[in-house]
Motif scaffolding. Structure first.
Motif, short mmCIF file in Angstrom:
data_model
loop_
_atom_site.label_atom_id
_atom_site.label_comp_id
_atom_site.label_asym_id
_atom_site.label_seq_id
_atom_site.Cartn_x
_atom_site.Cartn_y
_atom_site.Cartn_z
N LEU A 102 0.86 -1.13 0.04
CA LEU A 102 0.07 -0.03 0.12
C LEU A 102 0.87 1.18 0.02
O LEU A 102 0.33 2.46 -0.30
CB LEU A 102 -0.92 0.02 1.27
N MET A 103 2.06 1.12 0.01
CA MET A 103 2.85 2.32 0.00
C MET A 103 3.82 2.50 -1.14
O MET A 103 3.74 1.68 -2.12
CB MET A 103 4.18 1.73 1.26
N PRO A 104 3.91 3.74 -1.43
CA PRO A 104 4.46 4.22 -2.73
C PRO A 104 5.67 3.43 -2.98
O PRO A 104 6.65 3.43 -2.02
CB PRO A 104 4.68 5.54 -2.87
N GLY A 242 -0.83 9.25 9.03
CA GLY A 242 -1.02 8.13 8.16
C GLY A 242 -2.25 7.09 8.67
O GLY A 242 -2.97 7.64 9.60
N ALA A 243 -2.58 5.87 8.12
CA ALA A 243 -3.42 4.93 8.47
C ALA A 243 -4.98 5.78 8.27
O ALA A 243 -5.77 5.53 9.09
CB ALA A 243 -3.34 4.43 9.83
N GLY A 244 -4.85 6.61 7.27
CA GLY A 244 -6.35 6.99 7.02
C GLY A 244 -7.04 8.24 7.86
O GLY A 244 -7.72 8.83 7.26
N THR A 248 -6.50 9.38 3.24
CA THR A 248 -5.67 8.46 2.41
C THR A 248 -4.85 7.55 3.46
O THR A 248 -4.66 8.03 4.82
CB THR A 248 -4.73 9.15 1.42
N MET A 249 -4.21 6.63 2.99
CA MET A 249 -3.51 5.74 3.65
C MET A 249 -2.53 6.40 4.16
O MET A 249 -1.90 6.44 5.37
CB MET A 249 -3.09 4.51 2.98
N GLY A 267 -2.83 4.79 14.01
CA GLY A 267 -4.11 4.11 13.66
C GLY A 267 -3.59 2.92 13.09
O GLY A 267 -4.63 2.20 12.53
N LEU A 268 -2.31 2.69 12.94
CA LEU A 268 -2.26 1.23 12.43
C LEU A 268 -3.06 0.06 12.84
O LEU A 268 -3.39 -0.86 12.23
CB LEU A 268 -0.69 0.83 12.51
#
Length: 428
Positions: A102-104, A242-244, A248-249, A267-268
């Motif tokens: 899910l990461m670039p 991160g995590a929304g 976005t993710m 939020g992970l």
């Protein structure tokens, strides 16, 4: 200690002096139950949790898929480690692959930890370790930003740009330097002042930790390019964003070119288990996978990659990647901003800034002077007494509700906030 507290009260809380805690707290308000996006105290009072516990309870208190995944893992493999040995828990292998995908690109390698503080420290240490292993031992300086927040700890406190923490936690790491503002010219000027051949990394947040506001993508994209041109590692701390949280993710996925490392946390696991991660680009990983000295990166702890956290993380990814979920977070965030903007004209209410479920409401006196952190904290207590849990910061009220906030709960949040603004007695 007031008479309301038992004589054997033993919890030593963080950040605030205990006399302040005993002054502001009431055992009847201690939390005993969570229900959706609300919590209930020992006296049965119900609160809307607009701070998501500590910004980490992103899916509320009643996310059954996460709870069930943790229960199943307890019944199969309740403990394990990725710190040593050659037998990682399979669930850790599965989760790392899901998260990395899910990461670039080329952020494809994951180190696990328990807190964001731990993993921001790991990022800076990994950058320095990489330099030593690749024949650049003089590159040890890390550049960070004044008012940025990267946690607390031997190195994390040094990275955090809050002078009061530095003053009272000294001595700190001597190879961390701060710029006064998160602008590209100031960061590059400091890198040049130190010397490019002595700087190993720059650490920034997409949204400055002590000043929740809007994401500046052009700034981040330019910073990636300038750091890359100088062979300076760019570490993006997305523990909060991160995590929304911003819809976005990650914020990093919106950039034209990915940074060298991204730190994730909060939020992970939706706040259900201590979990953080450092996601590392392939060039750094490849340089250290078969090092000239037979030494792996000497950083980690016993519970890294804990199976219960990995199971929680996988379940959270299922929720975040479900069709329409993150788009819904963005849409609800816009709706909440619209409602909050309607508070204009209420005593003290100022502008609303942010995106997704990472917002701030400005608070100012009639002459435009921002409320002090002490005044905002007093207002936080007024909100609490009206059934709304928030955080506090100088000049504004952070609003970080769960990503699962409904439109009806948006209205509830704003109604409670309006009542608190009207009831609060402003003092100078």
């Amino acid at each position: 200690m007031t008479s309301d507290f038992p004589a054997d009260y033993a919890v030593w809380h963080g950040l605030s002096p205990m006399t302040d805690f005993f002054r502001d707290a009431d055992p009847g308000q201690f939390l005993v139950e969570g229900d959706g996006n609300h919590v209930i105290d020992a006296a049965g009072r119900r609160y809307l949790d607009a701070r998501s516990s500590m910004w980490n309870l992103t899916l509320g208190h009643s996310c059954e898929p996460v709870k069930e995944a943790m229960r199943r893992q307890l019944d199969t493999l309740p403990s394990g480690t990725v710190m040593r040995y050659e037998q990682p828990p399979v669930v850790a292998v599965e989760y790392a692959a899901r998260l990395a995908a899910l990461m670039p690109a080329p952020l494809r390698h994951v180190r696990f930890g328990n807190t964001g503080s731990q993993m921001t420290e790991a990022a800076a240490m990994l950058s320095r370790f990489h330099r030593r292993m690749t024949g650049q031992p003089d590159r040890r300086y890390v550049v960070a930003v004044h008012n940025g927040y990267h946690g607390t700890g031997p190195l994390a406190t040094a990275l955090t740009g809050e002078p009061i923490l530095h003053e009272w936690s000294a001595p700190l790491d001597a190879y961390v330097r701060h710029v006064t503002a998160p602008t590209l010219p100031e960061i590059l000027a400091l890198v040049e002042e130190i010397g490019v051949d002595r700087v190993t990394a720059v650490v920034v947040e997409p949204v400055l930790g002590s000043d929740i506001g809007a994401v500046s993508l052009p700034f981040l994209e330019s910073l990636v390019a300038e750091c890359r041109a100088r062979d300076v590692h760019l570490v993006v701390d997305e523990v909060t964003t991160g995590a929304g949280r911003t819809g976005t993710m990650t914020v990093s996925e919106r950039l034209a070119v990915a940074p060298d490392m991204v730190v994730l946390g909060k939020g992970l696991s939706a706040g259900y288990f201590p979990l953080a991660a450092l996601v590392v680009g392939t060039p750094i990983f490849d340089a250290l996978a078969d090092p000239p000295l037979r030494l792996g990166f000497p950083n980690g702890s016993t519970t890294d990659g804990h199976p219960i956290g990995m199971a929680a993380g996988l379940a959270v990814l299922d929720v975040l990647t479900a069709p329409g979920f993150l788009a819904g977070v963005r849409e609800t965030g816009r709706h909440l901003v619209e409602l909050l903007t309607g508070l204009a004209g209420e005593p003290g209410a100022g502008p609303v800034v942010g995106e997704g479920m990472m917002l701030r409401l400005g608070l100012a006196h009639d002459d435009g002077t921002p409320w002090s952190v002490r005044e905002v904290n007093r207002f936080r207590l007024t909100c609490r007494d009206h059934g709304l849990l928030t955080s506090y910061a100088p000049g504004f009220l952070p609003l970080m509700p769960p990503l699962t906030l409904s439109r009806a709960e948006c209205g509830e949040l704003v109604d409670l906030l309006r009542a608190a603004l009207r009831a609060h007695k402003v003092e100078r």
